[in-house]
Design a protein around this motif. Structure first.
Motif, PDB file in Angstrom:
ATOM      1  N   VAL A  37     -17.347  29.790  77.485  1.00 53.12           N
ATOM      2  CA  VAL A  37     -18.207  30.906  77.084  1.00 53.12           C
ATOM      3  C   VAL A  37     -17.870  31.358  75.665  1.00 53.12           C
ATOM      4  N   TYR A  40     -19.729  29.983  72.751  1.00 51.06           N
ATOM      5  CA  TYR A  40     -21.096  30.435  72.515  1.00 51.06           C
ATOM      6  C   TYR A  40     -21.176  31.841  71.927  1.00 51.06           C
ATOM      7  N   THR A  41     -20.188  32.662  72.198  1.00 57.98           N
ATOM      8  CA  THR A  41     -20.205  34.030  71.696  1.00 57.98           C
ATOM      9  C   THR A  41     -18.794  34.433  71.275  1.00 57.98           C
ATOM     10  N   ASP A  46     -19.146  40.391  75.679  1.00 59.12           N
ATOM     11  CA  ASP A  46     -20.233  39.508  76.120  1.00 59.12           C
ATOM     12  C   ASP A  46     -19.684  38.345  76.930  1.00 59.12           C
ATOM     13  N   GLU A  49     -18.891  39.385  80.430  1.00 59.83           N
ATOM     14  CA  GLU A  49     -20.137  39.595  81.174  1.00 59.83           C
ATOM     15  C   GLU A  49     -20.750  38.249  81.584  1.00 59.83           C
ATOM     16  N   ILE A  50     -20.789  37.314  80.652  1.00 61.16           N
ATOM     17  CA  ILE A  50     -21.358  35.989  80.945  1.00 61.16           C
ATOM     18  C   ILE A  50     -20.518  35.273  82.001  1.00 61.16           C
ATOM     19  N   ASP A  53     -21.234  36.595  85.345  1.00 63.16           N
ATOM     20  CA  ASP A  53     -22.563  36.133  85.751  1.00 63.16           C
ATOM     21  C   ASP A  53     -22.515  34.683  86.224  1.00 63.16           C
ATOM     22  N   VAL A  54     -21.720  33.854  85.550  1.00 66.66           N
ATOM     23  CA  VAL A  54     -21.575  32.443  85.922  1.00 66.66           C
ATOM     24  C   VAL A  54     -21.049  32.320  87.352  1.00 66.66           C
ATOM     25  N   THR A  82     -26.259  29.445  81.526  1.00 66.98           N
ATOM     26  CA  THR A  82     -26.113  30.904  81.525  1.00 66.98           C
ATOM     27  C   THR A  82     -25.880  31.411  80.102  1.00 66.98           C
ATOM     28  N   CYS A  83     -25.041  30.712  79.346  1.00 63.26           N
ATOM     29  CA  CYS A  83     -24.777  31.104  77.950  1.00 63.26           C
ATOM     30  C   CYS A  83     -26.045  31.023  77.113  1.00 63.26           C
ATOM     31  N   PHE A  86     -28.415  33.802  78.024  1.00 65.07           N
ATOM     32  CA  PHE A  86     -27.902  35.064  77.496  1.00 65.07           C
ATOM     33  C   PHE A  86     -28.178  35.172  75.998  1.00 65.07           C
TER      34      PHE A  86
END
Length: 194
Positions: A37, A40-41, A46, A49-50, A53-54, A82-83, A86
């Motif tokens: 993750v 990606y960010t 974030d 949070e991701i 969610d995953v 998911t990434c 998002f």
């Protein structure tokens, strides 16, 4: 190395009604998911949070896991989709391997990275920071091979290419990683070797 029951064993028990055992999979793969993750960010908030969610999506889709590949391969697919979802919601562009602008931006940030290198970093930290300088595609294949310990066949399945193409992409990504490390982390690399 993984200790305790095998992933498939845990998954079968969770699907059989022992939902609390899902926590073992979360604990086993939380660093793996978080590492991906962060490719990606850069926002830790974030990323958390991701990642959460995953694991929720993976739990809801657990019955769809057929065991044809490693659980980590299946989970990786959920992480990347998911990434990307998002990031699209946040209207942040996802860069591809062909976007050479990434390399220019990374090269121009040399002064910033030097300022942050005051303290001695461990080998893993240096490598992770160098991976962040790579394009999303290069970082993904390096992460899959070295951190997720996926085979070339599994990597090929994930990125949609044959194993030989995956091998070539991995070789090229390694070369770019080596170049980034030599350029941005020359002192640390020298300390690692010598």
């Amino acid at each position: 190395m993984q200790t305790g029951p095998a992933d498939n064993e845990i998954i079968n028990k969770v699907l059989g009604g022992e939902q609390a055992l899902y926590a073992h999979l979360v604990k086993r793969y939380q660093n793996f998911v978080f590492t991906i993750v962060l490719r990606y960010t850069i926002s830790r908030e974030d990323a958390e949070e991701i990642a959460q969610d995953v694991f929720v999506k993976a739990y809801r889709s657990l019955a769809d896991f057929r065991g044809e590949s490693k659980f980590s391969t299946w989970l990786y697919t959920i992480v990347t989709t998911t990434c990307i979802t998002f990031l699209r919601k946040k209207k942040i562009s996802v860069h591809s391997l062909d976007n050479e602008h990434i390399f220019e931006v990374a090269d121009n940030q040399n002064a910033t990275f030097r300022a942050n290198q005051v303290e001695q970093k461990s080998k893993a930290q240096v490598i992770n920071e160098a991976i962040k300088l790579l394009s999303v595609d290069d970082a993904r294949i390096i992460t899959l091979f070295y951190q997720a310990e996926q085979s070339l066949e599994e990597i090929g399945r994930i990125i949609g290419v044959d194993p030989n193409t995956a091998k070539v992409k991995l070789h090229r990504a390694r070369q770019r990683l080596k170049e980034k490390m030599e350029k941005h982390y020359a002192e640390e690399v020298k300390d690692m070797v010598g």
